[in-house]
Design a protein around this motif. Structure first.
Motif, short mmCIF file in Angstrom:
data_model
loop_
_atom_site.label_atom_id
_atom_site.label_comp_id
_atom_site.label_asym_id
_atom_site.label_seq_id
_atom_site.Cartn_x
_atom_site.Cartn_y
_atom_site.Cartn_z
N UNK A 28 8.77 7.23 1.08
CA UNK A 28 9.72 6.12 0.99
C UNK A 28 9.06 4.76 1.16
N UNK A 29 7.83 4.77 1.61
CA UNK A 29 7.12 3.50 1.82
C UNK A 29 5.98 3.38 0.81
N UNK A 30 5.59 2.15 0.53
CA UNK A 30 4.46 1.92 -0.36
C UNK A 30 3.17 2.25 0.38
N UNK A 31 2.15 2.66 -0.39
CA UNK A 31 0.90 3.12 0.21
C UNK A 31 -0.27 2.22 -0.19
N UNK A 32 -1.24 2.11 0.71
CA UNK A 32 -2.49 1.44 0.38
C UNK A 32 -3.39 2.43 -0.36
N UNK A 33 -4.43 1.90 -1.01
CA UNK A 33 -5.32 2.71 -1.86
C UNK A 33 -5.81 3.97 -1.15
N UNK A 34 -6.36 3.85 0.06
CA UNK A 34 -6.90 5.04 0.73
C UNK A 34 -5.81 6.07 1.02
N UNK A 35 -4.60 5.61 1.29
CA UNK A 35 -3.47 6.52 1.50
C UNK A 35 -3.08 7.22 0.20
N UNK A 36 -3.14 6.48 -0.90
CA UNK A 36 -2.84 7.06 -2.22
C UNK A 36 -3.83 8.16 -2.53
N UNK A 37 -5.11 7.90 -2.32
CA UNK A 37 -6.16 8.89 -2.61
C UNK A 37 -5.93 10.16 -1.79
N UNK A 38 -5.70 10.01 -0.51
CA UNK A 38 -5.46 11.16 0.37
C UNK A 38 -4.22 11.94 -0.07
N UNK A 39 -3.16 11.22 -0.36
CA UNK A 39 -1.90 11.84 -0.78
C UNK A 39 -2.10 12.61 -2.09
N UNK A 56 -9.13 11.94 -8.74
CA UNK A 56 -8.70 10.55 -8.59
C UNK A 56 -9.57 9.86 -7.54
N UNK A 57 -10.09 8.71 -7.91
CA UNK A 57 -10.86 7.88 -6.99
C UNK A 57 -10.32 6.46 -7.06
N UNK A 58 -10.72 5.64 -6.12
CA UNK A 58 -10.28 4.25 -6.15
C UNK A 58 -10.81 3.55 -7.40
N UNK A 59 -12.00 3.90 -7.85
CA UNK A 59 -12.54 3.31 -9.08
C UNK A 59 -11.69 3.68 -10.29
N UNK A 60 -11.26 4.92 -10.34
CA UNK A 60 -10.40 5.36 -11.44
C UNK A 60 -9.09 4.57 -11.44
N UNK A 61 -8.49 4.44 -10.27
CA UNK A 61 -7.23 3.70 -10.17
C UNK A 61 -7.43 2.26 -10.62
N UNK A 62 -8.50 1.63 -10.16
CA UNK A 62 -8.79 0.26 -10.57
C UNK A 62 -8.99 0.16 -12.08
#
Length: 181
Positions: A28-39, A56-62
């Motif tokens: 229900x809450x928005x997530x930061x990048x590291x939380x998105x990766x873990x999730x 999925x990595x932070x580079x891929x998301x970017x």
């Protein structure tokens, strides 16, 4: 060969029980990048070809944001829309190129009906996994230990040929849709 039968049977049961995370199950809450990766790692685990693979990595998301496949985060936070798109992208990028995914998703996930479209995707994904699990279970049941090796190789060949034929058809349809615009 009994070990292979047992392992495959356990795997097909796991796949049959798998449910792609539905829209209403997202945080229900928005997530930061590291939380998105873990999730995402938790929910994409079954789609990896090896335990070391990163879907999925932070580079891929970017890069997805840079390529306009994914909307920019709001205040460095990612919402349900982002999560739905990331799940979809991460699972289909093994079949389609990023440019093909962009064509597919540009109209599929319109802001008004992203929840409905994402739930359609989830149902399609889960149905496809169940279909494959059923095919494997049938192969395991029908063949005895002496025949199972050849039967499973034939099943692998059938699955690969079907996947390739479906990939070719999907790419052709996307090409036609892209040319229409």
């Amino acid at each position: 060969m009994n070990d292979i039968k047992n392992e495959l049977s356990k795997w097909t049961q796991d796949i049959s029980l798998h449910k792609t995370i539905q829209w209403n199950s997202f945080p229900d809450i928005d997530l930061y990048m590291d939380q998105v990766i873990t999730y995402m790692e938790k929910h994409l685990d079954m789609f990896k070809s090896s335990k070391k693979e990163k879907l999925l990595t932070s580079s891929m998301i970017n890069n997805y944001v840079k390529d306009s496949i994914l909307d920019r985060p709001v205040g460095k936070k990612y919402n349900r829309n982002h999560l739905a798109k990331l799940i979809t992208i991460s699972t289909i990028k093994q079949i389609l190129s990023i440019s093909e995914i962009k064509v597919l998703l540009e109209d599929f996930f319109s802001e008004e009906d992203i929840e409905l479209q994402y739930d359609k995707y989830c149902n399609l994904q889960d149905d496809a996994l169940n279909h494959v699990a059923d095919a494997i279970e049938r192969a395991i049941e029908v063949f005895n230990d002496e025949e199972i090796d050849g039967a499973l190789r034939a099943l692998v060949l059938q699955l690969v040929v079907e996947a390739n034929a479906r990939r070719i058809a999907a790419i052709e349809i996307l090409s036609l849709l892209s040319n229409k615009k």
